[in-house]
Design a protein around this motif. Structure first.
Motif, short mmCIF file in Angstrom:
data_model
loop_
_atom_site.label_atom_id
_atom_site.label_comp_id
_atom_site.label_asym_id
_atom_site.label_seq_id
_atom_site.Cartn_x
_atom_site.Cartn_y
_atom_site.Cartn_z
N LEU A 80 0.83 -1.21 0.00
CA LEU A 80 0.00 0.00 0.00
C LEU A 80 0.86 1.26 0.00
CD1 LEU A 80 -2.88 0.95 -0.11
CD2 LEU A 80 -2.97 0.88 2.35
N SER A 81 1.95 1.27 0.77
CA SER A 81 2.83 2.43 0.79
C SER A 81 3.48 2.65 -0.58
CB SER A 81 3.93 2.26 1.84
OG SER A 81 3.40 2.32 3.13
N ALA A 82 3.96 1.57 -1.19
CA ALA A 82 4.61 1.68 -2.50
C ALA A 82 3.63 2.22 -3.55
CB ALA A 82 5.17 0.33 -2.92
N VAL A 83 2.41 1.69 -3.54
CA VAL A 83 1.40 2.14 -4.49
C VAL A 83 1.02 3.60 -4.22
CG1 VAL A 83 -1.02 1.82 -5.20
CG2 VAL A 83 0.50 -0.16 -5.00
N MET A 84 0.80 3.94 -2.95
CA MET A 84 0.40 5.31 -2.60
C MET A 84 1.48 6.32 -2.94
SD MET A 84 -2.68 5.14 -1.68
CE MET A 84 -2.89 6.83 -1.21
N ILE A 85 2.75 5.96 -2.76
CA ILE A 85 3.84 6.89 -3.09
C ILE A 85 3.80 7.22 -4.58
CG2 ILE A 85 6.35 7.06 -3.34
CD1 ILE A 85 6.52 5.61 -0.58
N ASP A 86 3.63 6.20 -5.41
CA ASP A 86 3.58 6.47 -6.85
C ASP A 86 2.26 7.13 -7.27
OD1 ASP A 86 6.15 5.60 -7.21
OD2 ASP A 86 5.60 3.63 -8.00
N LEU A 87 1.13 6.78 -6.62
CA LEU A 87 -0.16 7.40 -6.95
C LEU A 87 -0.21 8.87 -6.54
CD1 LEU A 87 -2.92 4.76 -6.10
CD2 LEU A 87 -2.29 5.65 -8.35
N LEU A 88 0.40 9.20 -5.42
CA LEU A 88 0.37 10.58 -4.93
C LEU A 88 1.53 11.42 -5.45
CD1 LEU A 88 -0.82 10.07 -1.23
CD2 LEU A 88 -2.17 10.74 -3.24
N PHE A 89 2.25 10.90 -6.44
CA PHE A 89 3.36 11.66 -7.02
C PHE A 89 2.92 13.03 -7.55
CE2 PHE A 89 6.22 12.91 -10.46
CZ PHE A 89 7.41 12.94 -9.77
N PRO A 90 1.67 13.19 -8.05
CA PRO A 90 1.25 14.53 -8.49
C PRO A 90 1.32 15.60 -7.40
CG PRO A 90 -0.22 12.89 -9.40
CD PRO A 90 0.69 12.17 -8.44
N LEU A 91 1.40 15.21 -6.12
CA LEU A 91 1.56 16.18 -5.04
C LEU A 91 2.98 16.74 -4.99
CD1 LEU A 91 -0.32 14.35 -2.13
CD2 LEU A 91 -1.18 16.18 -3.62
N HIS A 92 3.87 16.14 -5.76
CA HIS A 92 5.29 16.52 -5.82
C HIS A 92 5.43 18.03 -6.07
CE1 HIS A 92 9.55 15.84 -6.86
NE2 HIS A 92 9.36 16.78 -7.74
N GLY A 93 5.99 18.72 -5.09
CA GLY A 93 6.30 20.12 -5.27
C GLY A 93 5.14 21.09 -5.17
N ILE A 94 4.01 20.71 -4.57
CA ILE A 94 2.88 21.65 -4.48
C ILE A 94 3.15 22.76 -3.48
CG2 ILE A 94 1.15 20.00 -5.26
CD1 ILE A 94 0.19 19.79 -2.35
N PHE A 95 4.05 22.52 -2.53
CA PHE A 95 4.45 23.56 -1.58
C PHE A 95 5.91 23.89 -1.80
CE2 PHE A 95 1.17 21.33 1.07
CZ PHE A 95 0.26 22.37 1.08
N HIS A 96 6.24 25.14 -1.64
CA HIS A 96 7.63 25.57 -1.72
C HIS A 96 7.99 26.20 -0.39
CE1 HIS A 96 7.75 24.63 -5.95
NE2 HIS A 96 6.60 25.25 -6.09
N LEU A 97 8.51 25.38 0.50
CA LEU A 97 8.85 25.81 1.85
C LEU A 97 10.37 25.86 2.00
CD1 LEU A 97 6.39 23.43 3.74
CD2 LEU A 97 6.05 25.85 3.26
N PRO A 98 10.86 26.58 3.00
CA PRO A 98 12.30 26.52 3.27
C PRO A 98 12.72 25.07 3.52
CG PRO A 98 11.26 28.26 4.57
CD PRO A 98 10.16 27.48 3.90
N ILE A 99 13.91 24.74 3.12
CA ILE A 99 14.36 23.35 3.15
C ILE A 99 14.31 22.74 4.55
CG2 ILE A 99 16.82 23.89 3.34
CD1 ILE A 99 17.24 21.47 1.36
N ILE A 100 14.66 23.49 5.58
CA ILE A 100 14.66 22.93 6.93
C ILE A 100 13.23 22.63 7.39
CG2 ILE A 100 14.66 25.14 8.17
CD1 ILE A 100 16.71 23.67 10.09
N LEU A 101 12.29 23.50 7.03
CA LEU A 101 10.88 23.26 7.39
C LEU A 101 10.33 22.07 6.61
CD1 LEU A 101 8.37 24.11 8.93
CD2 LEU A 101 7.88 25.76 7.11
N SER A 102 10.68 21.99 5.34
CA SER A 102 10.24 20.86 4.51
C SER A 102 10.80 19.54 5.05
CB SER A 102 10.69 21.08 3.07
OG SER A 102 10.03 20.20 2.20
N ALA A 103 12.06 19.54 5.45
CA ALA A 103 12.68 18.33 6.00
C ALA A 103 11.98 17.91 7.30
CB ALA A 103 14.17 18.55 6.25
N CYS A 104 11.72 18.89 8.17
CA CYS A 104 11.06 18.57 9.44
C CYS A 104 9.64 18.07 9.22
CB CYS A 104 11.07 19.79 10.36
SG CYS A 104 12.72 20.20 10.97
N LEU A 105 8.88 18.74 8.34
CA LEU A 105 7.50 18.29 8.06
C LEU A 105 7.49 16.92 7.38
CD1 LEU A 105 5.83 21.63 6.94
CD2 LEU A 105 5.34 20.30 9.01
N GLY A 106 8.45 16.69 6.48
CA GLY A 106 8.55 15.37 5.86
C GLY A 106 8.81 14.30 6.91
#
Length: 193
Positions: A80-106
């Motif tokens: 399910l994780s593998a499928v969801m990662i590839d299915l949700l790929f369109p979310l790639h880059g929808i937010f442009h946050l500072p790198i440290i904030l993006s790393a922490c939220l990720g």
């Protein structure tokens, strides 16, 4: 049984959002099999979800001999994780946050998803499954074991990618490890809707 499957599915969605929204756009690395899959994506262009499945396959065959219940839950979580990662790929880059904030939220999203799955004795990948089994044998918190293994993978990623921003991947591992440990530490979590 359905409640467990839905809960594992929710964990997979959290992990997928963390990867596609916050980690993948900045070419950061997580730990575990997912981290190795991200490194292969950055270096060779392979799809992350496909690599997660391929790299986990031998690990899950070994896990089958240990505990059938862990194996079945982990297979469901990984697929399910593998499928969801590839299915949700369109979310790639929808937010442009500072790198440290993006790393922490990720890391937080990944930690929430991993913690949810571990509470159901499931996982998204081989390192999580290995940590779950090792934690049972040694009576340790699986989040701590994951943190140590993931830090090793991150350091390898930093050396292989030789990317200045890869150092921020350590924030992912720390945030993910802390959140996973918190979620797996409580005996019971009740959510009222």
């Amino acid at each position: 049984m359905y409640k467990k499957l839905i809960t594992i599915g929710i964990g997979s969605v959290f992990v997928s959002i963390g990867i596609n929204v916050f980690i993948l756009p900045l070419q950061l690395v997580t730990g575990g099999i997912t981290g190795i899959s991200l490194i292969l994506n950055y270096l060779l262009g392979y799809k992350v979800g496909v690599m997660i499945f391929c790299l986990n396959f031998p690990i899950y065959l070994l896990a089958l001999g240990f505990n059938r219940s862990y194996f079945l839950n982990a297979i469901y979580g990984m697929v399910l994780s593998a499928v969801m990662i590839d299915l949700l790929f369109p979310l790639h880059g929808i937010f442009h946050l500072p790198i440290i904030l993006s790393a922490c939220l990720g890391g937080v999203f990944n930690g929430i998803g991993t913690g949810i799955m571990l509470r159901q004795h499931a996982s998204q990948g081989g390192v999580d499954l290995f940590s779950l089994i090792l934690a049972k044998w040694l009576s340790l918190n699986p989040g701590i074991i994951i943190l140590v293994i993931d830090a090793s993978i991150i350091i390898s990623g930093i050396l292989l990618l030789q990317n200045d921003t890869a150092i921020y991947s350590l924030f992912i591992v720390v945030c993910s490890g802390i959140v996973t440990s918190l979620i797996t530490s409580f005996k019971r979590i009740i959510v009222y809707v």
